[in-house]
Design an enzyme around this catalytic site. Sequence first.
Site, PDB file in Angstrom:
ATOM      1  N   SER A 145     -13.191  -4.629 -10.779  1.00  0.00           N
ATOM      2  CA  SER A 145     -12.592  -5.929 -10.429  1.00  0.00           C
ATOM      3  C   SER A 145     -11.387  -5.764  -9.507  1.00  0.00           C
ATOM      4  O   SER A 145     -10.654  -4.764  -9.592  1.00  0.00           O
ATOM      5  CB  SER A 145     -12.130  -6.622 -11.713  1.00  0.00           C
ATOM      6  OG  SER A 145     -11.343  -7.750 -11.403  1.00  0.00           O
ATOM      7  N   TYR A 182      -6.880  -7.024 -18.788  1.00  0.00           N
ATOM      8  CA  TYR A 182      -8.228  -7.084 -18.203  1.00  0.00           C
ATOM      9  C   TYR A 182      -8.290  -6.163 -16.970  1.00  0.00           C
ATOM     10  O   TYR A 182      -9.146  -5.287 -16.873  1.00  0.00           O
ATOM     11  CB  TYR A 182      -8.581  -8.525 -17.817  1.00  0.00           C
ATOM     12  CG  TYR A 182      -9.811  -8.633 -16.955  1.00  0.00           C
ATOM     13  CD1 TYR A 182     -11.080  -8.574 -17.509  1.00  0.00           C
ATOM     14  CD2 TYR A 182      -9.704  -8.779 -15.562  1.00  0.00           C
ATOM     15  CE1 TYR A 182     -12.216  -8.651 -16.708  1.00  0.00           C
ATOM     16  CE2 TYR A 182     -10.826  -8.863 -14.760  1.00  0.00           C
ATOM     17  CZ  TYR A 182     -12.081  -8.798 -15.338  1.00  0.00           C
ATOM     18  OH  TYR A 182     -13.198  -8.874 -14.529  1.00  0.00           O
ATOM     19  N   LYS A 236     -19.201 -19.968 -18.781  1.00  0.00           N
ATOM     20  CA  LYS A 236     -17.916 -19.255 -18.852  1.00  0.00           C
ATOM     21  C   LYS A 236     -16.777 -20.191 -19.249  1.00  0.00           C
ATOM     22  O   LYS A 236     -15.670 -19.748 -19.519  1.00  0.00           O
ATOM     23  CB  LYS A 236     -17.603 -18.588 -17.509  1.00  0.00           C
ATOM     24  CG  LYS A 236     -18.463 -17.371 -17.242  1.00  0.00           C
ATOM     25  CD  LYS A 236     -18.086 -16.677 -15.953  1.00  0.00           C
ATOM     26  CE  LYS A 236     -16.818 -15.873 -16.086  1.00  0.00           C
ATOM     27  NZ  LYS A 236     -16.530 -15.080 -14.880  1.00  0.00           N
TER      28      LYS A 236
HETATM   29  N1  LIG Z   1     -16.753 -13.588 -11.884  1.00  0.00           N
HETATM   30  C1  LIG Z   1     -15.795 -12.944 -11.241  1.00  0.00           C
HETATM   31  O1  LIG Z   1     -15.063 -13.538 -10.413  1.00  0.00           O
HETATM   32  C2  LIG Z   1     -15.558 -11.478 -11.473  1.00  0.00           C
HETATM   33  C3  LIG Z   1     -14.554 -10.843 -10.720  1.00  0.00           C
HETATM   34  C4  LIG Z   1     -14.326  -9.496 -10.931  1.00  0.00           C
HETATM   35  C5  LIG Z   1     -15.115  -8.778 -11.822  1.00  0.00           C
HETATM   36  N2  LIG Z   1     -16.072  -9.423 -12.555  1.00  0.00           N
HETATM   37  C6  LIG Z   1     -16.856  -8.623 -13.499  1.00  0.00           C
HETATM   38  O2  LIG Z   1     -18.230  -8.878 -13.287  1.00  0.00           O
HETATM   39  C7  LIG Z   1     -18.961  -8.733 -14.506  1.00  0.00           C
HETATM   40  C8  LIG Z   1     -19.771  -9.994 -14.778  1.00  0.00           C
HETATM   41  O3  LIG Z   1     -18.866 -11.093 -14.902  1.00  0.00           O
HETATM   42  P1  LIG Z   1     -19.360 -12.592 -14.972  1.00  0.00           P
HETATM   43  O4  LIG Z   1     -18.450 -13.370 -14.108  1.00  0.00           O
HETATM   44  O5  LIG Z   1     -20.813 -12.658 -14.728  1.00  0.00           O
HETATM   45  O6  LIG Z   1     -18.993 -12.952 -16.481  1.00  0.00           O
HETATM   46  P2  LIG Z   1     -19.863 -13.545 -17.677  1.00  0.00           P
HETATM   47  O7  LIG Z   1     -18.887 -13.716 -18.794  1.00  0.00           O
HETATM   48  O8  LIG Z   1     -20.631 -14.721 -17.248  1.00  0.00           O
HETATM   49  O9  LIG Z   1     -20.872 -12.374 -17.998  1.00  0.00           O
HETATM   50  C9  LIG Z   1     -20.606 -11.309 -18.881  1.00  0.00           C
HETATM   51  C10 LIG Z   1     -21.830 -11.119 -19.755  1.00  0.00           C
HETATM   52  O10 LIG Z   1     -21.603  -9.989 -20.611  1.00  0.00           O
HETATM   53  C11 LIG Z   1     -21.993 -10.338 -21.944  1.00  0.00           C
HETATM   54  N3  LIG Z   1     -21.203  -9.524 -22.859  1.00  0.00           N
HETATM   55  C12 LIG Z   1     -19.859  -9.596 -23.077  1.00  0.00           C
HETATM   56  N4  LIG Z   1     -19.493  -8.674 -23.980  1.00  0.00           N
HETATM   57  C13 LIG Z   1     -20.612  -7.995 -24.327  1.00  0.00           C
HETATM   58  C14 LIG Z   1     -20.874  -6.932 -25.210  1.00  0.00           C
HETATM   59  N5  LIG Z   1     -19.890  -6.392 -25.944  1.00  0.00           N
HETATM   60  N6  LIG Z   1     -22.146  -6.471 -25.342  1.00  0.00           N
HETATM   61  C15 LIG Z   1     -23.146  -7.034 -24.621  1.00  0.00           C
HETATM   62  N7  LIG Z   1     -22.969  -8.055 -23.764  1.00  0.00           N
HETATM   63  C16 LIG Z   1     -21.708  -8.529 -23.615  1.00  0.00           C
HETATM   64  C17 LIG Z   1     -21.690 -11.828 -22.057  1.00  0.00           C
HETATM   65  O11 LIG Z   1     -22.403 -12.470 -23.098  1.00  0.00           O
HETATM   66  C18 LIG Z   1     -22.089 -12.307 -20.671  1.00  0.00           C
HETATM   67  O12 LIG Z   1     -23.457 -12.663 -20.631  1.00  0.00           O
HETATM   68  C19 LIG Z   1     -17.906  -8.455 -15.580  1.00  0.00           C
HETATM   69  O13 LIG Z   1     -17.842  -7.056 -15.804  1.00  0.00           O
HETATM   70  C20 LIG Z   1     -16.625  -8.954 -14.954  1.00  0.00           C
HETATM   71  O14 LIG Z   1     -15.497  -8.301 -15.483  1.00  0.00           O
HETATM   72  C21 LIG Z   1     -16.322 -10.757 -12.398  1.00  0.00           C
END
Ligand SMILES: NC(=O)c1ccc[n+]([C@@H]2O[C@H](COP(=O)([O-])OP(=O)(O)OC[C@H]3O[C@@H](n4cnc5c(N)ncnc54)[C@H](O)[C@@H]3O)[C@@H](O)[C@H]2O)c1
Length: 307
Positions: free
Chosen positions: A115, A138, A177
């Site tokens: 991230s 985070y 989310k």
């Molecule tokens: N959306 C953004 O702007 C952004 C920016 C930087 C990094 N990220 C990273 O991208 C990745 C995806 O993020 P997103 O925006 O799709 O978020 P999201 O919350 O929609 O997706 C995360 C998924 O992981 C699952 N999850 C969480 N903890 C878990 C666990 N212990 N075991 C199994 N499944 C688990 C959740 O149920 C969810 O489906 C993450 O690693 C996040 O940190 C996202």
Amino acid sequence: MKKYLITGGAGFIGSNLAFALAEERKAGVVVLDNFSSGNYKNLMAFTGDIIADDIQSRAWFGKVGAVDAVFHEAAITDTTVTDQRKMMEINVDGFRNVLEFALQAGVKRVVYASSAGVYGNGHCPMKEDQTPTPENVYGFSKAIMDNVAREFAARHKDMTLVGLRYFNVYGPREYYKGHAASMMFQLYHQMKAGKRPRIFKFGEQVRDFVYVKDIVRGNLNALDAERSGVCNLGSGNPGNFNEVVEALNKAMGLDLAPEYFDNPYSFYQNKTQADFRQAKALLNYRPQWNLADGIADYVKIMGETKI
Ligand SMILES: NC(=O)c1ccc[n+]([C@@H]2O[C@H](COP(=O)([O-])OP(=O)(O)OC[C@H]3O[C@@H](n4cnc5c(N)ncnc54)[C@H](O)[C@@H]3O)[C@@H](O)[C@H]2O)c1
């Protein structure tokens, strides 16, 4: 047929990636998710398998079967969570388990979500080799994931580990989310309800907003990366909050003035901007969506879907 495991595949980015792998690459997809922030509704019409389990356990190792690569998206994604132990256990120890799975299963490629949170309010444009200065636990957990990956890749030279430092991602399938969804999502819904868009005073905060379709492209390109490394994935076209409102107004055919309010967070990134030379070199990544076009496409899709 190639087959891929996506952890966190019921979430925002993971589900967009699942459909792209199945539809564009004609690949098989297995999703591993504990449904803590994801939702089955993100995967309507999904044709692959789903394992409901937690990356903190290893009970799922035997259920996945043979896969060609792992995309690791599962994490605590709510950046306002302050429980340090929980954040580190799920994001870092969970990642260690995913790497251990890959090792045991003979999977040679892991692409994982890092991230822009690792940079905090660091120097812009943000470069992968600058010292991480996260503003919250985070961002810290993601910086430690990058360290874990670097050491793991050094020990296992036959494996390729690609870390993708996503910037501020927006796009369809963010509904579940909730308050952690992007500001595009929040503003879109406020404006659709006829309310003035609420943004922090005075809308000058700059973010490298990146459309999820570019993020998916970066992940797909990571399948061909020739070496391990960590790359920024941004748009290269940062915009401020006022510009976001302007683009939403235009795409939605509205003219709603922002309602400014005080930023309640002491740990806030005031500016993010990706340097994506590394992503270009390692992934041949070239973002296709600028802010105005990405928002226009997003608004069009949001008009057709409920997620
Ligand atoms: N959306 C953004 O702007 C952004 C920016 C930087 C990094 N990220 C990273 O991208 C990745 C995806 O993020 P997103 O925006 O799709 O978020 P999201 O919350 O929609 O997706 C995360 C998924 O992981 C699952 N999850 C969480 N903890 C878990 C666990 N212990 N075991 C199994 N499944 C688990 C959740 O149920 C969810 O489906 C993450 O690693 C996040 O940190 C996202």
